[in-house]
Design a protein around this motif. Structure first.
Motif, PDB file in Angstrom:
ATOM      1  N   UNK A  36     -36.124 -17.692  -4.305  1.00 55.67           N
ATOM      2  CA  UNK A  36     -36.108 -16.526  -5.190  1.00 55.67           C
ATOM      3  C   UNK A  36     -34.859 -16.490  -6.069  1.00 55.67           C
ATOM      4  N   UNK A  37     -33.854 -17.289  -5.694  1.00 58.05           N
ATOM      5  CA  UNK A  37     -32.614 -17.382  -6.466  1.00 58.05           C
ATOM      6  C   UNK A  37     -32.241 -18.854  -6.604  1.00 58.05           C
ATOM      7  N   UNK A  38     -31.375 -19.135  -7.572  1.00 61.76           N
ATOM      8  CA  UNK A  38     -30.987 -20.523  -7.816  1.00 61.76           C
ATOM      9  C   UNK A  38     -29.639 -20.895  -7.200  1.00 61.76           C
ATOM     10  N   UNK A  39     -28.887 -19.893  -6.726  1.00 60.62           N
ATOM     11  CA  UNK A  39     -27.558 -20.201  -6.202  1.00 60.62           C
ATOM     12  C   UNK A  39     -27.119 -19.155  -5.184  1.00 60.62           C
ATOM     13  N   UNK A  40     -26.098 -19.513  -4.404  1.00 57.16           N
ATOM     14  CA  UNK A  40     -25.504 -18.571  -3.469  1.00 57.16           C
ATOM     15  C   UNK A  40     -24.952 -17.375  -4.249  1.00 57.16           C
ATOM     16  N   UNK A  41     -24.314 -17.647  -5.362  1.00 55.28           N
ATOM     17  CA  UNK A  41     -23.738 -16.574  -6.184  1.00 55.28           C
ATOM     18  C   UNK A  41     -24.815 -15.547  -6.563  1.00 55.28           C
ATOM     19  N   UNK A  42     -25.961 -16.040  -7.001  1.00 48.61           N
ATOM     20  CA  UNK A  42     -27.046 -15.134  -7.399  1.00 48.61           C
ATOM     21  C   UNK A  42     -27.569 -14.345  -6.184  1.00 48.61           C
ATOM     22  N   UNK A  43     -27.671 -15.005  -5.051  1.00 46.76           N
ATOM     23  CA  UNK A  43     -28.168 -14.337  -3.837  1.00 46.76           C
ATOM     24  C   UNK A  43     -27.233 -13.220  -3.395  1.00 46.76           C
ATOM     25  N   UNK A  44     -25.936 -13.506  -3.358  1.00 48.16           N
ATOM     26  CA  UNK A  44     -24.999 -12.466  -2.900  1.00 48.16           C
ATOM     27  C   UNK A  44     -24.916 -11.313  -3.897  1.00 48.16           C
ATOM     28  N   UNK A  45     -25.102 -11.607  -5.171  1.00 46.61           N
ATOM     29  CA  UNK A  45     -25.132 -10.546  -6.183  1.00 46.61           C
ATOM     30  C   UNK A  45     -26.319  -9.620  -5.938  1.00 46.61           C
ATOM     31  N   UNK A  46     -27.472 -10.207  -5.649  1.00 49.93           N
ATOM     32  CA  UNK A  46     -28.696  -9.411  -5.445  1.00 49.93           C
ATOM     33  C   UNK A  46     -28.603  -8.505  -4.226  1.00 49.93           C
ATOM     34  N   UNK A  47     -27.920  -8.947  -3.183  1.00 52.16           N
ATOM     35  CA  UNK A  47     -27.837  -8.134  -1.963  1.00 52.16           C
ATOM     36  C   UNK A  47     -26.519  -7.368  -1.857  1.00 52.16           C
ATOM     37  N   UNK A  48     -25.683  -7.468  -2.893  1.00 53.12           N
ATOM     38  CA  UNK A  48     -24.396  -6.762  -2.934  1.00 53.12           C
ATOM     39  C   UNK A  48     -23.490  -7.157  -1.765  1.00 53.12           C
ATOM     40  N   UNK A  49     -23.183  -8.447  -1.721  1.00 52.25           N
ATOM     41  CA  UNK A  49     -22.355  -9.017  -0.663  1.00 52.25           C
ATOM     42  C   UNK A  49     -21.326  -9.942  -1.293  1.00 52.25           C
ATOM     43  N   UNK A  50     -20.135  -9.991  -0.718  1.00 49.96           N
ATOM     44  CA  UNK A  50     -19.131 -10.928  -1.241  1.00 49.96           C
ATOM     45  C   UNK A  50     -19.473 -12.343  -0.791  1.00 49.96           C
ATOM     46  N   UNK A  51     -19.072 -13.319  -1.606  1.00 46.29           N
ATOM     47  CA  UNK A  51     -19.318 -14.717  -1.233  1.00 46.29           C
ATOM     48  C   UNK A  51     -18.561 -15.082   0.038  1.00 46.29           C
ATOM     49  N   UNK A  52     -17.367 -14.552   0.207  1.00 49.22           N
ATOM     50  CA  UNK A  52     -16.587 -14.879   1.409  1.00 49.22           C
ATOM     51  C   UNK A  52     -17.286 -14.377   2.671  1.00 49.22           C
ATOM     52  N   UNK A  53     -17.893 -13.183   2.622  1.00 45.44           N
ATOM     53  CA  UNK A  53     -18.634 -12.675   3.783  1.00 45.44           C
ATOM     54  C   UNK A  53     -19.857 -13.547   4.050  1.00 45.44           C
ATOM     55  N   UNK A  54     -20.539 -13.959   2.984  1.00 44.90           N
ATOM     56  CA  UNK A  54     -21.703 -14.835   3.143  1.00 44.90           C
ATOM     57  C   UNK A  54     -21.302 -16.119   3.866  1.00 44.90           C
ATOM     58  N   UNK A  55     -20.234 -16.763   3.390  1.00 46.68           N
ATOM     59  CA  UNK A  55     -19.815 -18.026   4.002  1.00 46.68           C
ATOM     60  C   UNK A  55     -19.273 -17.824   5.419  1.00 46.68           C
ATOM     61  N   UNK A  56     -18.734 -16.659   5.685  1.00 46.76           N
ATOM     62  CA  UNK A  56     -18.231 -16.360   7.032  1.00 46.76           C
ATOM     63  C   UNK A  56     -19.386 -16.300   8.039  1.00 46.76           C
ATOM     64  N   UNK A  57     -20.504 -15.690   7.639  1.00 51.17           N
ATOM     65  CA  UNK A  57     -21.601 -15.444   8.572  1.00 51.17           C
ATOM     66  C   UNK A  57     -22.802 -16.386   8.445  1.00 51.17           C
ATOM     67  N   UNK A  58     -22.874 -17.171   7.386  1.00 50.71           N
ATOM     68  CA  UNK A  58     -24.106 -17.930   7.118  1.00 50.71           C
ATOM     69  C   UNK A  58     -24.536 -18.845   8.250  1.00 50.71           C
ATOM     70  N   UNK A  59     -23.606 -19.417   9.000  1.00 51.74           N
ATOM     71  CA  UNK A  59     -23.959 -20.327  10.085  1.00 51.74           C
ATOM     72  C   UNK A  59     -23.945 -19.652  11.452  1.00 51.74           C
ATOM     73  N   UNK A  60     -23.856 -18.314  11.459  1.00 52.58           N
ATOM     74  CA  UNK A  60     -23.748 -17.611  12.742  1.00 52.58           C
ATOM     75  C   UNK A  60     -24.824 -16.553  12.965  1.00 52.58           C
ATOM     76  N   UNK A  61     -25.550 -16.133  11.921  1.00 53.65           N
ATOM     77  CA  UNK A  61     -26.615 -15.139  12.099  1.00 53.65           C
ATOM     78  C   UNK A  61     -27.932 -15.700  11.584  1.00 53.65           C
ATOM     79  N   UNK A  62     -28.986 -15.465  12.378  1.00 51.49           N
ATOM     80  CA  UNK A  62     -30.294 -16.004  12.053  1.00 51.49           C
ATOM     81  C   UNK A  62     -31.363 -14.995  12.470  1.00 51.49           C
ATOM     82  N   UNK A  63     -32.421 -14.870  11.695  1.00 49.76           N
ATOM     83  CA  UNK A  63     -33.554 -14.064  12.161  1.00 49.76           C
ATOM     84  C   UNK A  63     -34.144 -14.701  13.414  1.00 49.76           C
TER      85      UNK A  63
END
Length: 151
Positions: A36-63
């Motif tokens: 639905x998005x082309x980049x991490x930047x676009x994804x974090x913008x859509x969900x109103x999240x900082x890139x640093x928070x995304x990278x902090x949690x991306x490998x630790x939380x999963x559905x």
């Protein structure tokens, strides 16, 4: 000689107790995974999240459904003791594409029966959260618990 790192522990946690940044990270990962998005930047913008928070949690939380590698799941269900409830429950489960492997039912006591269902979810047409939602919405279901998954 390198010291061996201890194994990581995993926990199953309800969504409502997760910090907002973790929930948004899961949402951002879903946008990326579904294209639905082309980049991490676009994804974090859509969900109103900082890139640093995304990278902090991306490998630790999963559905939940993404970490269930085995295609078996066991549910424990509390049902009201009414005629046709087990049949309706099984129809609902079958409608999702699950294959019922075993059914164990207690003798109904005080208007309630307990059901344990072992399901093969390999050909399930919805995700596990949707299956649980559909079962919980049945008027005679009091409670549903995931006992586990595995072979």
């Amino acid at each position: 000689m390198r010291e061996k790192k201890p194994d990581k522990k995993f926990y199953l946690v309800r969504e409502d107790v997760l910090p907002e940044a973790m929930k948004k990270t899961i949402d951002a990962k879903a946008l990326i995974d579904r294209g639905k998005v082309d980049s991490v930047w676009e994804a974090v913008q859509k969900v109103d999240l900082s890139r640093s928070a995304f990278y902090k949690y991306r490998d630790t939380v999963f559905p939940f459904h993404t970490v269930v590698k085995e295609r078996l799941i066991t549910l424990f269900i509390y049902l009201e003791d009414r005629s046709g409830t087990l049949s309706n429950l099984l129809t609902t489960v079958a409608s999702t594409g699950c294959n019922v492997l075993t059914i164990n039912q207690t003798i109904p006591l005080q208007g309630r029966a307990n059901i344990t269902l072992a399901l093969n979810v390999e050909n399930m047409e919805v995700d596990i959260e949707e299956l649980l939602k559909r079962v919980r919405q049945l008027e005679f279901v009091e409670k549903v618990e995931v006992l586990g998954s595995g072979v």
